[in-house]
Design a protein around this motif. Structure first.
Motif, PDB file in Angstrom:
ATOM      1  N   THR A  43     -20.525 -53.307 -22.911  1.00  0.00           N
ATOM      2  CA  THR A  43     -20.227 -53.320 -21.354  1.00  0.00           C
ATOM      3  C   THR A  43     -19.387 -52.090 -21.018  1.00  0.00           C
ATOM      4  OG1 THR A  43     -20.489 -55.512 -21.354  1.00  0.00           O
ATOM      5  CG2 THR A  43     -19.368 -54.750 -19.505  1.00  0.00           C
ATOM      6  N   VAL A  44     -18.330 -52.111 -21.651  1.00  0.00           N
ATOM      7  CA  VAL A  44     -17.202 -50.711 -21.522  1.00  0.00           C
ATOM      8  C   VAL A  44     -18.028 -49.476 -21.510  1.00  0.00           C
ATOM      9  CG1 VAL A  44     -15.259 -49.622 -22.336  1.00  0.00           C
ATOM     10  CG2 VAL A  44     -15.472 -52.072 -22.439  1.00  0.00           C
ATOM     11  N   TRP A  45     -18.794 -49.054 -22.324  1.00  0.00           N
ATOM     12  CA  TRP A  45     -19.701 -48.053 -22.468  1.00  0.00           C
ATOM     13  C   TRP A  45     -20.432 -47.863 -21.116  1.00  0.00           C
ATOM     14  CZ3 TRP A  45     -19.246 -43.439 -24.937  1.00  0.00           C
ATOM     15  CH2 TRP A  45     -18.638 -43.568 -26.245  1.00  0.00           C
ATOM     16  N   LYS A  46     -20.895 -48.928 -20.693  1.00  0.00           N
ATOM     17  CA  LYS A  46     -21.967 -48.635 -19.562  1.00  0.00           C
ATOM     18  C   LYS A  46     -21.078 -48.332 -18.166  1.00  0.00           C
ATOM     19  CE  LYS A  46     -25.303 -52.260 -20.751  1.00  0.00           C
ATOM     20  NZ  LYS A  46     -26.127 -53.683 -20.431  1.00  0.00           N
ATOM     21  N   VAL A  47     -19.952 -48.810 -18.281  1.00  0.00           N
ATOM     22  CA  VAL A  47     -19.004 -48.696 -17.120  1.00  0.00           C
ATOM     23  C   VAL A  47     -18.711 -47.227 -17.138  1.00  0.00           C
ATOM     24  CG1 VAL A  47     -17.199 -49.092 -15.999  1.00  0.00           C
ATOM     25  CG2 VAL A  47     -17.986 -50.761 -16.747  1.00  0.00           C
ATOM     26  N   VAL A  48     -18.075 -46.732 -18.206  1.00  0.00           N
ATOM     27  CA  VAL A  48     -17.403 -45.161 -18.416  1.00  0.00           C
ATOM     28  C   VAL A  48     -18.847 -44.264 -18.239  1.00  0.00           C
ATOM     29  CG1 VAL A  48     -16.707 -43.594 -19.952  1.00  0.00           C
ATOM     30  CG2 VAL A  48     -15.776 -45.796 -20.025  1.00  0.00           C
ATOM     31  N   LEU A  49     -20.121 -44.623 -18.721  1.00  0.00           N
ATOM     32  CA  LEU A  49     -21.366 -43.624 -18.822  1.00  0.00           C
ATOM     33  C   LEU A  49     -21.693 -43.595 -17.323  1.00  0.00           C
ATOM     34  CD1 LEU A  49     -23.154 -44.327 -22.252  1.00  0.00           C
ATOM     35  CD2 LEU A  49     -21.676 -42.195 -21.296  1.00  0.00           C
ATOM     36  N   SER A  50     -21.848 -44.842 -16.642  1.00  0.00           N
ATOM     37  CA  SER A  50     -21.939 -45.017 -15.298  1.00  0.00           C
ATOM     38  C   SER A  50     -21.380 -43.786 -14.263  1.00  0.00           C
ATOM     39  CB  SER A  50     -21.853 -46.294 -14.666  1.00  0.00           C
ATOM     40  OG  SER A  50     -22.732 -47.148 -15.292  1.00  0.00           O
ATOM     41  N   LEU A  51     -19.965 -43.944 -14.641  1.00  0.00           N
ATOM     42  CA  LEU A  51     -19.263 -42.761 -13.762  1.00  0.00           C
ATOM     43  C   LEU A  51     -19.307 -41.513 -14.128  1.00  0.00           C
ATOM     44  CD1 LEU A  51     -15.571 -44.684 -14.165  1.00  0.00           C
ATOM     45  CD2 LEU A  51     -17.152 -44.886 -12.069  1.00  0.00           C
ATOM     46  N   VAL A  52     -19.631 -41.050 -15.595  1.00  0.00           N
ATOM     47  CA  VAL A  52     -20.018 -39.708 -15.752  1.00  0.00           C
ATOM     48  C   VAL A  52     -21.320 -39.489 -15.323  1.00  0.00           C
ATOM     49  CG1 VAL A  52     -20.442 -38.160 -17.887  1.00  0.00           C
ATOM     50  CG2 VAL A  52     -18.540 -40.051 -17.967  1.00  0.00           C
ATOM     51  N   PHE A  53     -22.275 -40.551 -15.167  1.00  0.00           N
ATOM     52  CA  PHE A  53     -23.512 -40.036 -14.725  1.00  0.00           C
ATOM     53  C   PHE A  53     -23.463 -39.805 -13.155  1.00  0.00           C
ATOM     54  CE2 PHE A  53     -26.377 -42.103 -18.085  1.00  0.00           C
ATOM     55  CZ  PHE A  53     -26.945 -41.335 -18.166  1.00  0.00           C
ATOM     56  N   ALA A  54     -22.759 -40.429 -12.676  1.00  0.00           N
ATOM     57  CA  ALA A  54     -22.619 -40.245 -11.104  1.00  0.00           C
ATOM     58  C   ALA A  54     -21.915 -38.605 -11.142  1.00  0.00           C
ATOM     59  CB  ALA A  54     -21.635 -41.175 -10.449  1.00  0.00           C
ATOM     60  N   MET A  55     -20.785 -38.510 -11.466  1.00  0.00           N
ATOM     61  CA  MET A  55     -20.463 -37.038 -11.518  1.00  0.00           C
ATOM     62  C   MET A  55     -21.404 -35.958 -11.847  1.00  0.00           C
ATOM     63  SD  MET A  55     -16.604 -37.834 -13.507  1.00  0.00           S
ATOM     64  CE  MET A  55     -16.062 -36.057 -13.224  1.00  0.00           C
ATOM     65  N   ILE A  56     -22.106 -36.000 -12.887  1.00  0.00           N
ATOM     66  CA  ILE A  56     -23.054 -35.052 -13.220  1.00  0.00           C
ATOM     67  C   ILE A  56     -24.211 -34.919 -12.229  1.00  0.00           C
ATOM     68  CG2 ILE A  56     -24.928 -34.183 -14.914  1.00  0.00           C
ATOM     69  CD1 ILE A  56     -23.246 -35.742 -17.213  1.00  0.00           C
ATOM     70  N   LEU A  57     -24.563 -36.313 -11.766  1.00  0.00           N
ATOM     71  CA  LEU A  57     -25.879 -36.001 -10.783  1.00  0.00           C
ATOM     72  C   LEU A  57     -25.164 -35.377  -9.295  1.00  0.00           C
ATOM     73  CD1 LEU A  57     -27.387 -39.584 -11.271  1.00  0.00           C
ATOM     74  CD2 LEU A  57     -28.294 -37.326 -12.100  1.00  0.00           C
ATOM     75  N   SER A  58     -23.865 -35.738  -9.012  1.00  0.00           N
ATOM     76  CA  SER A  58     -23.364 -35.257  -7.919  1.00  0.00           C
ATOM     77  C   SER A  58     -23.354 -33.628  -7.999  1.00  0.00           C
ATOM     78  CB  SER A  58     -21.979 -35.769  -7.618  1.00  0.00           C
ATOM     79  OG  SER A  58     -21.020 -35.522  -8.570  1.00  0.00           O
TER      80      SER A  58
END
Length: 532
Positions: A388-403
């Motif tokens: 669950t922690v990894w999901k939260v962290v990777l979700s934020l990183v995904f958002a930054m990369i996509l932006s």
């Protein structure tokens, strides 16, 4: 008083009543408009001579029956398996719950899992399988031991099927289908063609000797020649031997003991069950004089030694029914029938100890399975938390990369220099004016500082690496991490964890206490007070 019947009638108004001493009835004359009514009050207590004292169960019998109830208390016997697994408080219900197929079961030690899957209630009596040649006295011995005429006795072949004789609450007879349904361990027997039609269970209420703790299985007599059985009798005997506690081989001394079919069955059975087999020369009182008896014993022992590879000394016990022999024969001809009864009693004692040992080992195995599942569930719960922690962290990183990909794409679409924009100044400079004392005006022009937003910071961090390549590599890394780090594993539900906890508590507190009590009763029954 009626002088003929001895009855006494009393006027109700007198308040007196006399009981008839002969019949135990009281007759009262009630005067009413409807006439005289006679009330008869019968004595409910039977005479003292008709009262049968209640049988006290031996300690061995008590232990076997109570141990069987620990394994299967039958409170939920009519419920579905899922209900029994979650609500049953016996070892069979525990074993079914702990051995059900799930992600945790696959990782359990094989020996513990196999023990749980194969766990069965111990039978509350020993099983004695009787085999031998035709007219060897198997049925006669059974009738003598039980104390009832259950099996037919004749020189002709009377026992053509399989007969199970055991103690019950009432005398009755079950056919093959009822027998197979009641005794699941005989399931393989029902698959042999023709057996079900020739399988019978005789239930007796006898309490002779140790019969309440013994189950006899009488088989057809084995003969040579053209006689055909309605089923594969050899295969049936081999299957029954797998479930028997004792295998008694009865041999007739009058020319029939050495029939090849009987000897062949004995030879093959001794390959796997030699320790359970014992040999008896029946009707020994009809074997002639002492010389003839010695010769018969020597011939049969020699034949058995050539066929049976026993790990211990082979003994041929001679026996006959004492009620059918004269006093002179009893004095001169040795009879080991009491030794046979003693062997049955010793086997019962051994069976009780084996049941208590198995009960202890089964409890230990189930406890280990509970501990294994609880430990694995803790690890799985910790793994899922990290996922669950990894999901939260990777979700934020995904958002930054996509932006960043979105900004890069828009700027490239407009043919703009992405890094140049970050270094460029504002198009309109900031001008400030200041008037000196002498009247001169000074203008100060301030340049716009370079862009320092998040997009520029990320793009500058990449240095000379093309923006698209860097962003795509970062995206791929995130995808790989998402696949490997965010996968949840199966874990137990709250109800299942509560069930595991209740199983462990039940085993440690209730079943362990019962087991300790059963062992104490067994010791107290055998030892003196100061040793017990």
């Amino acid at each position: 008083r009626n002088t003929r019947t001895g009855e006494v009638t009393t006027d109700r108004r007198s308040g007196r009543g006399v009981r008839n001493t002969r019949t135990g009835e009281v007759n009262t004359d009630r005067r009413s408009r409807r006439g005289v009514r006679v009330e008869k009050l019968r004595a409910t207590m039977p005479p003292k001579g008709d009262i049968k004292p209640k049988r006290t169960q031996p300690v061995n019998e008590q232990i076997l029956k109570e141990s069987a109830r620990i394994y299967d208390n039958r409170e939920l016997c009519d419920e579905e398996d899922d209900v029994r697994m979650m609500k049953g408080n016996d070892l069979i219900s525990f074993a079914k719950f702990l051995s059900k197929e799930d992600a945790f079961t696959k990782g359990l030690p094989k020996d513990l899992l196999e023990r749980a899957k194969s766990m069965r209630p111990p039978r509350d009596r020993i099983t004695c399988l009787l085999i031998g040649n035709h007219s060897a006295g198997k049925s006669s011995f059974t009738n003598w031991y039980v104390g009832e005429q259950i099996q037919k006795e004749s020189v002709a072949i009377e026992t053509a099927g399989i007969t199970i004789i055991r103690k019950g609450s009432k005398k009755t007879t079950w056919k093959g289908s009822m027998t197979l349904e009641t005794f699941p361990h005989l399931e393989a027997l029902g698959k042999i063609p023709g057996v079900a039609d020739f399988l019978v269970t005789e239930i007796s209420t006898s309490e002779e000797k140790n019969f309440p703790l013994v189950e006899f299985i009488d088989t057809p007599g084995l003969t040579d020649g053209t006689l055909k059985y309605p089923f594969d009798v050899d295969q049936v005997i081999y299957e029954l031997a797998e479930h028997a506690t004792m295998i008694m081989v009865f041999l007739d001394p009058i020319g029939k003991a050495l029939v090849s079919r009987c000897m062949n069955v004995v030879e093959k059975m001794a390959e796997n069950h030699s320790a359970k087999m014992s040999y008896y020369l029946t009707k020994f009182d009809t074997a002639g004089d002492e010389v003839d008896r010695t010769n018969v014993v020597s011939q049969i022992v020699q034949e058995l030694q050539g066929r049976v590879k026993a790990t211990h000394a082979l003994k041929l016990h001679t026996m006959y029914l004492p009620e059918r022999a004269s006093e002179e024969v009893k004095k001169t001809v040795p009879n080991k029938i009491e030794e046979l009864c003693r062997n049955i009693r010793l086997e019962i004692d051994s069976r009780v100890q084996d049941v208590l040992d198995s009960l202890s080992k089964d409890c230990q195995a189930l406890t280990k399975i509970v501990d294994e599942k609880v430990e694995r569930n803790i690890k799985c719960k910790s793994h899922n938390t990290m996922a669950t922690v990894w999901k939260v962290v990777l979700s934020l990183v995904f958002a930054m990369i996509l932006s960043e990909l979105a900004v890069w794409g828009l700027l490239n679409h407009a043919d703009s220099d992405v890094l140049g924009l970050c270094e460029a100044q504002l198009s309109i400079d900031k001008i400030t004016s200041q008037t000196l004392p002498n009247g001169d005006v000074i203008q100060e022009v301030q340049d716009k500082p370079p862009n320092k937003n998040a997009h520029c910071s990320i793009l500058k961090l990449a240095g000379g690496v093309p923006v698209a390549v860097g962003l795509l590599v970062a995206l791929i890394v995130c995808i790989v991490l998402w696949i490997t780090k965010t996968k949840n594993v199966e874990q137990l539900s709250g109800s299942e964890m509560a069930r595991l906890k209740s199983i462990k508590e039940e085993i440690h507190k209730s079943i362990a206490k019962k087991h300790k009590d059963l062992k104490k009763r067994l010791k107290d029954d055998a030892l003196e007070d100061h040793l017990a």
